[in-house]
Write a protein that holds these residues in place. Sequence first.
Motif, PDB file in Angstrom:
ATOM      1  N   ASN A  74       0.855  -1.188   0.000  1.00 11.70           N
ATOM      2  CA  ASN A  74       0.000   0.000   0.000  1.00 11.70           C
ATOM      3  C   ASN A  74       0.886   1.231   0.000  1.00 11.70           C
ATOM      4  O   ASN A  74       2.114   1.140   0.087  1.00 11.70           O
ATOM      5  N   VAL A 134      -4.288  -4.023   5.421  1.00 14.66           N
ATOM      6  CA  VAL A 134      -3.727  -2.729   5.054  1.00 14.66           C
ATOM      7  C   VAL A 134      -3.998  -1.714   6.161  1.00 14.66           C
ATOM      8  O   VAL A 134      -3.094  -1.019   6.626  1.00 14.66           O
ATOM      9  N   ASP A 166      -9.657  -2.786  -0.058  1.00 12.23           N
ATOM     10  CA  ASP A 166      -8.475  -3.636   0.075  1.00 12.23           C
ATOM     11  C   ASP A 166      -8.844  -5.111  -0.030  1.00 12.23           C
ATOM     12  O   ASP A 166      -7.973  -5.982   0.074  1.00 12.23           O
ATOM     13  N   ASP A 422      -3.772   5.218  -8.318  1.00 12.49           N
ATOM     14  CA  ASP A 422      -4.294   4.570  -7.114  1.00 12.49           C
ATOM     15  C   ASP A 422      -5.697   5.042  -6.778  1.00 12.49           C
ATOM     16  O   ASP A 422      -6.614   4.243  -6.595  1.00 12.49           O
ATOM     17  N   ASN A 466      -2.206  -1.167  -8.757  1.00 12.96           N
ATOM     18  CA  ASN A 466      -3.642  -0.982  -8.585  1.00 12.96           C
ATOM     19  C   ASN A 466      -4.295  -0.866  -9.955  1.00 12.96           C
ATOM     20  O   ASN A 466      -5.069  -1.729 -10.361  1.00 12.96           O
ATOM     21  N   SER A 484      -9.118  -3.089  -5.127  1.00 12.31           N
ATOM     22  CA  SER A 484      -7.984  -3.128  -4.201  1.00 12.31           C
ATOM     23  C   SER A 484      -6.670  -3.120  -4.972  1.00 12.31           C
ATOM     24  O   SER A 484      -6.631  -3.227  -6.201  1.00 12.31           O
ATOM     25  N   HIS A 485      -5.578  -3.014  -4.243  1.00 12.00           N
ATOM     26  CA  HIS A 485      -4.252  -3.034  -4.842  1.00 12.00           C
ATOM     27  C   HIS A 485      -3.953  -4.401  -5.447  1.00 12.00           C
ATOM     28  O   HIS A 485      -4.589  -5.398  -5.097  1.00 12.00           O
TER      29      HIS A 485
END
Length: 540
Positions: A74, A134, A166, A422, A466, A484-485
């Motif tokens: 993150n 996260v 996340d 992001d 992301n 989410s990432h």
Amino acid sequence: MLTRLQQHPTRRPPEGPVVCVVLDGVGIGRGDFGDAVAQARTPTLDRLRGLPSFTSLLAHGTAVGMPSDADMGNSEVGHNALGAGRIVDQGAKLVSGAIASGAIFGPAWRRCVDAVKASGEPLHFVGLLSDGNVHSHIDHLLALVERAAIEGVKKVRVHVLLDGRDVPARSALPFIDRLEAALARLSQDGRDYRIASGGGRMVVTMDRYEADWRIVERGWDAHVRGLGRRFSSAREAVETYYKETGLDDQNLPAFVIADAVGPVGPIRDGAAVILFNFRGDRALELTRAFEEEHFDKFARGPKLQVEFAGMTQYDGDLQLPTHFLVAPPAISGTMGELLANAGVTQLAISETHKFGHVTYFWNGNRSEPFDPKREKYVEVPSDGPPLEHRPWMRAADITDRLIAEIDAYKPKFVRVNYANGDMIGHTGDLGATILAVEAVDLCLGRVIEAVRARKGITVVTADHGNADQMFDLRPDGAYQVRTSHSLNRVPLAIVDPRAPGGGPVLAPPPSAGLSNVASTCLELLGFLPPESYRASLLAR
């Protein structure tokens, strides 16, 4: 830890600045239809991929201090790693270790438990209910609730903030069911453990960088005052909102759980409150609402007489919260500190959404400059939501200001974050995210040319993926929007007009990650990196 840099015996700094550009959320994906980076028109990134200095870096899992390689990176841990030059155990790993050792049940925990035993009020837990690891982890919450039962706490209330960011966009119900099962099991022998309120993280409680205090106020109304739409259970609230609004978890409105008597868990004087998020950026504002004597961000009223503790200390400079369960990582000797001690002028710039990342997190969880005379921090105010309506965000304004500051302030090292990949990636809107990446690519090209014209070097990387993975393939073969990432590697490219081919030759090991960037930048600036740092990626 070494606090003084030494000159490199062979490398010489450029006449102009070394500029480290962080393309937030721009990872290296599969190149498929859900890869917004690949789908975007990116002539600048395309050119960078052809440089001898182009490579990729690990930006998740153990490479950035997370417990396992299944854990996504993150922006916070990414910027910690970029600035620290080392792999530092991060919030999730610290908390898990403190639970395993029992250290988490120290003085702050004792204050909370003793307070509610004396008053008869509930012990309240507030935080993000997911396993995203996260901001929080449901396992941490369950460990605390279990311990409360063991220690004879009669009443527990949990205020659940729904993730969908996340973790998968509509994954709240399994987490709610798991928590409800645990609370029901513990509600015996005179104990009363229940969910009391909740809402989606992007509209209830979890604002950051003071972007929108109304988000915190909505949480205050639901958690503290018991004000909001009432439901008999959290499951009923989520299912109803899904049907009525079509929104995903992160944007669901606030809700209050009530029975025939009324709300089951407003926070009142005499209670204790534990904010179980371990990440600081979206926990700090609620902490201020509980702790500040004179608070004016919304009509809070008199300060509640409650015992408050955070999972960690969210801001070491502000000393907030006063009491916390797990000490945050102490990261000394960051790149910013070493350069300040060496008398190097530095500039950090981003828009509001990521301003804390190029300052606080880059500096090892420190808000203030190490040397105000030689460091300048510039925050470009972010636009309000909905962000997907303006996917270019403030990238152009950041670029204009960056170039102006290079000419006026003449920093030798610059760090800049473009938040678009992001922040827009988190919306799940593929079209908007493609535009976001294109806007950043355009601005990146301007930065590279401006730095080249001033005989400087540009280092381009990202803090995590992301935008590169906008969909997940479900077991049934259907695609699900991913907000989410990603676990993908991120790019690294160095543009140095002095080098043949436009960039230096790199020699990255397979384990190269974000923590190798600091040593690389230090060498480009003409310094020997500290031995404690991860190695530079420049070929010897």
